[in-house]
Structures are given as C-alpha cells and as structure tokens.
Motif scaffolding. Structure first.
Motif, PDB file in Angstrom:
ATOM      1  N   VAL A   1       0.877  -1.175   0.000  1.00 33.53           N
ATOM      2  CA  VAL A   1       0.000   0.000   0.000  1.00 33.53           C
ATOM      3  C   VAL A   1       0.915   1.226   0.000  1.00 33.53           C
ATOM      4  O   VAL A   1       1.557   1.524   1.011  1.00 33.53           O
ATOM      5  CB  VAL A   1      -0.916   0.011   1.240  1.00 33.53           C
ATOM      6  CG1 VAL A   1      -1.811   1.244   1.225  1.00 33.53           C
ATOM      7  CG2 VAL A   1      -1.772  -1.259   1.286  1.00 33.53           C
ATOM      8  N   LEU A   2       1.012   1.881  -1.154  1.00 27.90           N
ATOM      9  CA  LEU A   2       1.879   3.069  -1.238  1.00 27.90           C
ATOM     10  C   LEU A   2       1.044   4.311  -0.944  1.00 27.90           C
ATOM     11  O   LEU A   2      -0.187   4.238  -0.898  1.00 27.90           O
ATOM     12  CB  LEU A   2       2.487   3.165  -2.640  1.00 27.90           C
ATOM     13  CG  LEU A   2       3.301   1.954  -3.101  1.00 27.90           C
ATOM     14  CD1 LEU A   2       3.942   2.242  -4.463  1.00 27.90           C
ATOM     15  CD2 LEU A   2       4.357   1.571  -2.084  1.00 27.90           C
ATOM     16  N   LEU A   3       1.740   5.429  -0.735  1.00 28.40           N
ATOM     17  CA  LEU A   3       1.046   6.690  -0.444  1.00 28.40           C
ATOM     18  C   LEU A   3       1.445   7.731  -1.483  1.00 28.40           C
ATOM     19  O   LEU A   3       2.614   7.815  -1.876  1.00 28.40           O
ATOM     20  CB  LEU A   3       1.424   7.169   0.962  1.00 28.40           C
ATOM     21  CG  LEU A   3       0.911   6.251   2.084  1.00 28.40           C
ATOM     22  CD1 LEU A   3       1.690   6.472   3.364  1.00 28.40           C
ATOM     23  CD2 LEU A   3      -0.574   6.464   2.322  1.00 28.40           C
ATOM     24  N   ASP A   4       0.462   8.521  -1.936  1.00 28.58           N
ATOM     25  CA  ASP A   4       0.808   9.552  -2.939  1.00 28.58           C
ATOM     26  C   ASP A   4       1.103  10.870  -2.220  1.00 28.58           C
ATOM     27  O   ASP A   4       1.151  10.910  -0.984  1.00 28.58           O
ATOM     28  CB  ASP A   4      -0.328   9.692  -3.967  1.00 28.58           C
ATOM     29  CG  ASP A   4      -1.617  10.247  -3.354  1.00 28.58           C
ATOM     30  OD1 ASP A   4      -2.665  10.179  -4.002  1.00 28.58           O
ATOM     31  OD2 ASP A   4      -1.581  10.736  -2.199  1.00 28.58           O
ATOM     32  N   ASP A   5       1.232  11.944  -2.986  1.00 32.23           N
ATOM     33  CA  ASP A   5       1.651  13.215  -2.363  1.00 32.23           C
ATOM     34  C   ASP A   5       0.544  13.814  -1.498  1.00 32.23           C
ATOM     35  O   ASP A   5       0.778  14.718  -0.719  1.00 32.23           O
ATOM     36  CB  ASP A   5       2.116  14.219  -3.429  1.00 32.23           C
ATOM     37  CG  ASP A   5       1.103  14.350  -4.549  1.00 32.23           C
ATOM     38  OD1 ASP A   5       1.321  15.138  -5.468  1.00 32.23           O
ATOM     39  OD2 ASP A   5       0.083  13.630  -4.490  1.00 32.23           O
ATOM     40  N   GLN A   6      -0.687  13.299  -1.647  1.00 29.08           N
ATOM     41  CA  GLN A   6      -1.786  13.751  -0.770  1.00 29.08           C
ATOM     42  C   GLN A   6      -1.967  12.802   0.410  1.00 29.08           C
ATOM     43  O   GLN A   6      -2.960  12.881   1.128  1.00 29.08           O
ATOM     44  CB  GLN A   6      -3.106  13.788  -1.562  1.00 29.08           C
ATOM     45  CG  GLN A   6      -3.060  14.605  -2.842  1.00 29.08           C
ATOM     46  CD  GLN A   6      -2.710  16.067  -2.569  1.00 29.08           C
ATOM     47  OE1 GLN A   6      -3.265  16.664  -1.630  1.00 29.08           O
ATOM     48  NE2 GLN A   6      -1.797  16.623  -3.328  1.00 29.08           N
ATOM     49  N   MET A   7      -1.023  11.875   0.568  1.00 32.41           N
ATOM     50  CA  MET A   7      -1.129  10.847   1.622  1.00 32.41           C
ATOM     51  C   MET A   7      -2.411  10.023   1.460  1.00 32.41           C
ATOM     52  O   MET A   7      -3.028   9.595   2.437  1.00 32.41           O
ATOM     53  CB  MET A   7      -1.053  11.472   3.023  1.00 32.41           C
ATOM     54  CG  MET A   7       0.326  12.033   3.318  1.00 32.41           C
ATOM     55  SD  MET A   7       1.617  10.788   3.099  1.00 32.41           S
ATOM     56  CE  MET A   7       1.550  10.020   4.702  1.00 32.41           C
ATOM     57  N   HIS A   8      -2.822   9.839   0.202  1.00 34.12           N
ATOM     58  CA  HIS A   8      -3.893   8.882  -0.106  1.00 34.12           C
ATOM     59  C   HIS A   8      -3.221   7.609  -0.592  1.00 34.12           C
ATOM     60  O   HIS A   8      -2.096   7.660  -1.098  1.00 34.12           O
ATOM     61  CB  HIS A   8      -4.805   9.445  -1.204  1.00 34.12           C
ATOM     62  CG  HIS A   8      -5.760  10.478  -0.696  1.00 34.12           C
ATOM     63  ND1 HIS A   8      -6.792  10.975  -1.446  1.00 34.12           N
ATOM     64  CD2 HIS A   8      -5.864  11.107   0.509  1.00 34.12           C
ATOM     65  CE1 HIS A   8      -7.479  11.866  -0.747  1.00 34.12           C
ATOM     66  NE2 HIS A   8      -6.935  11.959   0.449  1.00 34.12           N
ATOM     67  N   ILE A   9      -3.927   6.457  -0.479  1.00 33.39           N
ATOM     68  CA  ILE A   9      -3.249   5.193  -0.787  1.00 33.39           C
ATOM     69  C   ILE A   9      -3.249   4.884  -2.282  1.00 33.39           C
ATOM     70  O   ILE A   9      -4.104   5.380  -3.032  1.00 33.39           O
ATOM     71  CB  ILE A   9      -3.892   3.985  -0.041  1.00 33.39           C
ATOM     72  CG1 ILE A   9      -5.279   3.687  -0.606  1.00 33.39           C
ATOM     73  CG2 ILE A   9      -3.933   4.214   1.454  1.00 33.39           C
ATOM     74  CD1 ILE A   9      -5.655   2.235  -0.503  1.00 33.39           C
ATOM     75  N   LYS A  10      -2.271   4.076  -2.676  1.00 40.32           N
ATOM     76  CA  LYS A  10      -2.194   3.522  -4.036  1.00 40.32           C
ATOM     77  C   LYS A  10      -1.729   2.082  -3.887  1.00 40.32           C
ATOM     78  O   LYS A  10      -0.602   1.845  -3.459  1.00 40.32           O
ATOM     79  CB  LYS A  10      -1.153   4.293  -4.862  1.00 40.32           C
ATOM     80  CG  LYS A  10      -1.563   5.743  -5.151  1.00 40.32           C
ATOM     81  CD  LYS A  10      -2.035   5.908  -6.567  1.00 40.32           C
ATOM     82  CE  LYS A  10      -2.408   7.364  -6.829  1.00 40.32           C
ATOM     83  NZ  LYS A  10      -3.693   7.460  -7.526  1.00 40.32           N
ATOM     84  N   ILE A  11      -2.620   1.138  -4.192  1.00 36.67           N
ATOM     85  CA  ILE A  11      -2.227  -0.271  -4.055  1.00 36.67           C
ATOM     86  C   ILE A  11      -1.410  -0.702  -5.273  1.00 36.67           C
ATOM     87  O   ILE A  11      -1.715  -0.294  -6.402  1.00 36.67           O
ATOM     88  CB  ILE A  11      -3.475  -1.161  -3.840  1.00 36.67           C
ATOM     89  CG1 ILE A  11      -4.068  -0.855  -2.457  1.00 36.67           C
ATOM     90  CG2 ILE A  11      -3.127  -2.648  -3.966  1.00 36.67           C
ATOM     91  CD1 ILE A  11      -5.263  -1.670  -2.057  1.00 36.67           C
TER      92      ILE A  11
END
Ligand SMILES: Nc1ncnc2c1ncn2[C@@H]1O[C@H](COP(=O)(O)OP(=O)(O)OP(=O)(O)O)[C@@H](O)[C@H]1O
Ligand SMILES: O=C(O)C[C@H](Cc1nc2cc(Cl)cc(Cl)c2[nH]1)c1ccc(Cl)cc1
Length: 324
Positions: free
Chosen positions: A165-175
């Motif tokens: 589970v990665l995090l983008d620049d908005q600290m939203h997740i990206k699986i």
C-alpha cells in the motif's frame, strides 16, 4: 480521454479538438521520451526510478525489469500478469495507474503513477507502528474501497500487505504489486448441453496453477489448506492489516513461516489490551477460518467501526487526516 492500448508501446488517444471533433492521436512512447531521475527502490527483479516525460513534464515512477533476469528466474508469467492486471484496473484512485509499457533490447518498462509518500508500512513505523482510530478508519476505508473495485473488475490481489500500500503526495493510498494477482477468467463457453457456463475450467486452472502463496503473516487459511484463493482471501488480509494499524503488529507472527502458518490455521491470535471494541468486533468477523463465513464488503462498509463514513468516491476527495 480514453486510452486504448494497441500493441506493446503504441497507444491511441481520443481527443476533442477546438471545434469539438474527436481526433485520434497515436502516442508511441519509449525510453527516449523520459528523463530518468533517482532510484525509488529495488525489487527482486526490478528497479523503480523516478522519471519525467520530456514533452509533458509529468512525473512518473518507471519500473525497469532486466529481460535476462526475468527469463532466468522464470518470472515471465508474473510480469505479464502484472501488465494485464494493471491494464484492467486503470480507473480507480486507489490503484497505481499503468500509463505505458514498452521494451528495448535489454529491459521491460512499466510507466506508473509516482507514489511520493512511500509505503504505508514505512509511515506506520514512523508513528510507533500504530495509527489512532481516526487515521486507521481513513486508511482502512480507502483500502476497502479499492478492494471492492478490484473485485468488481474480477481481480483478486492475493498479496495485500502494508508494504504493497503506497502513499501519494496527498497521503492517499495507491495499491501496487499485481504480479501475483488472480484474474477471475470469465468462464469459457462450454460444450455441455448449454445449461450454463462450465465453471470447472476456471477453478481447475486456479488450483493447478496455484503454486503461489502470499506473504506469510497475511496469508489466508484457505490458501494454506486447499491451495485456492478467493475474493474473501483479500478480506482476510484486510483483517490482518486493520489489526496491525491499531496494534502495531500483525495478528499472526511467529519465529518462522511454518510457525506463522500454524497460528493462522489454528486461528491463534490475541488482541492487545485497550484494542477499541468496534475494531475488535470487525477484526473478529474477518479473521474467520471459513471464507464463506467471513464478512462481505457490503457488511464491512455497514459495520459500526465505519459508522457515518461514506466509503466511495467521496473518500478520495477528503483531506488525509494528520497522522498521530
Ligand atoms: N509507483 C511507485 N512509486 C513509488 N515507489 C514505488 C512505486 N512502485 C514501487 N515503488 C517502490 O520501489 C521498490 C521496488 O518495488 P517493486 O514493485 O519493483 O519490487 P517489490 O514488489 O517491492 O519487490 P519484490 O519484487 O521482491 O516483491 C519498493 O520499495 C516500492 O516501495
Ligand atoms: O504484452 C506486451 O505488450 C508485450 C510484452 C510481452 C512481453 N515480452 C517479453 C519479453 C521478455 Cl524477455 C520477458 C517478458 Cl516478461 C516479456 N513480456 C511486454 C512488454 C513490456 C512489458 Cl512491461 C510487459 C510485457
């Protein structure tokens, strides 16, 4: 704009011009179209580099795989599964988007969304390994919404864990990490007397081809006992992640993989003191040995732990809670 993949690196892009006519642009991307930057990380068969598209200046993560290494390690199947799965999952904020694939004589290239926030696991560790309930609710809801989308597209991830589970620049997740995903084939039209599709092929394929087992701490009991993953296997992993976000450790962890597997099939885990009751109840209804008895996504969304949270596209417009 509708992206349609034709061939390995040729992409067709529909655009509307000033007079509102639909024009078709052919976009052929290759290594020369990008300025490669810092190394974001290394996998067993890959290097992930930050890169900028030289014409649009958009930033990407480009995953580079060495062909010789892939072939030597017999990972061709996984690379093609990752490509095919990512191509099916292009339309959800919670999934790492694949923009292009191309190759040159030495390597294969995946041009992906850049997740600048790193892995959820790393962020978790920086906060004593645990999130407060508000943060846990937000991240668990985003993961759940993304699992629901993956399943609706006939994809089982099979290796969900905080590292993926990665995090983008908005600290939203990206699986990410779909090389070991299972695409639920639409049953092939059968030659039986037509009373309906022949499902056995799809199942047989799964068991026969299913030599894959995910990461020990998050593996579901059904994968260990009868070797077949199902959509509910991702919800078992979701239960383990939910437990870990609050407890600071996964529910099943022992000295080695074999002992961990033992704990899983015997459902040997306990909650730390002070584990919030609503979260405890939800975890108990997810970590159920029989996959058919596990909570479904619909029921999870209505569970009191997610009380008055709207788990849908609105979730992705919300500001991520400050981690504490
Ligand atoms: N889209 C991305 N944006 C930012 N960092 C990424 C992205 N994809 C992968 N990474 C980072 O790059 C590293 C390597 O990822 P990669 O998926 O290539 O291998 P892996 O799956 O981590 O390892 P393995 O192949 O052994 O499972 C990881 O640490 C990951 O956090
Ligand atoms: O499906 C396609 O578009 C074409 C190819 C398929 C493909 N060609 C390969 C060559 C090698 Cl050596 C290894 C793998 Cl895994 C290979 N996979 C391709 C190209 C790039 C990427 Cl990232 C994945 C697959």
């Amino acid at each position: 704009d509708e992206w349609k993949e034709k061939g390995a690196a040729v992409r067709v892009r529909q655009e509307t011009d000033a007079n509102g006519n639909t024009v078709t642009r052919v976009v052929k991307k290759g290594v020369k179209d990008f300025n490669f930057g810092r190394t974001l990380g290394e996998g067993s068969y890959s290097t992930v580099l930050a890169a900028t598209d030289r014409t649009t200046l958009k930033e990407y993560a480009i995953k580079v795989l060495d062909k010789r290494h892939i072939i030597k390690e017999e990972k061709v199947k996984y690379v093609n599964i990752e490509k095919n799965t990512l191509n099916r999952l292009g339309d959800h904020p919670g999934v790492i988007k694949l923009y292009y694939t191309f190759q040159d004589e030495r390597s294969l290239y995946f041009v992906l969304d850049l997740a600048t926030g790193g892995e959820l696991l790393g962020t978790l560790k920086r906060y004593l390994g645990t999130f407060d309930v508000e943060c846990t609710r937000f991240y668990a809801a985003q993961i759940l919404d993304t699992i629901e989308y993956m399943h609706s597209r006939g994809v089982i991830h099979r290796d969900l864990k905080p590292e993926n589970v990665l995090l983008d620049d908005q600290m939203h997740i990206k699986i990410t990490d779909f090389g070991t995903a299972k695409i639920l084939e639409l049953p092939k039209p059968s030659n039986n007397s037509g009373e309906g599709p022949d499902l056995t092929d799809a199942f047989k394929d799964d068991v026969r081809a299913n030599s894959f087992v995910g990461t020990a701490e998050y593996v579901s009991p059904e994968l260990l006992t009868d070797k077949a993953a199902c959509k509910a296997s991702d919800l078992w992993a979701f239960g383990c992640i939910l437990f870990q976000l609050i407890a600071g450790r996964p529910p099943f962890k022992a000295g080695n993989e074999y002992m961990t597997f033992q704990k899983i099939v015997n459902l040997e885990y306990e909650f730390p003191k002070g584990f919030p009751p609503a979260a405890k109840d939800l975890v108990e209804r997810l970590l159920v040995l029989d996959p058919t008895k596990r909570l479904t996504i619909e029921h999870i969304k209505n569970h009191e732990f997610f009380a008055n949270m709207e788990i849908g596209r609105g979730l992705w417009k919300q500001k991520a809670p400050r981690l504490k």
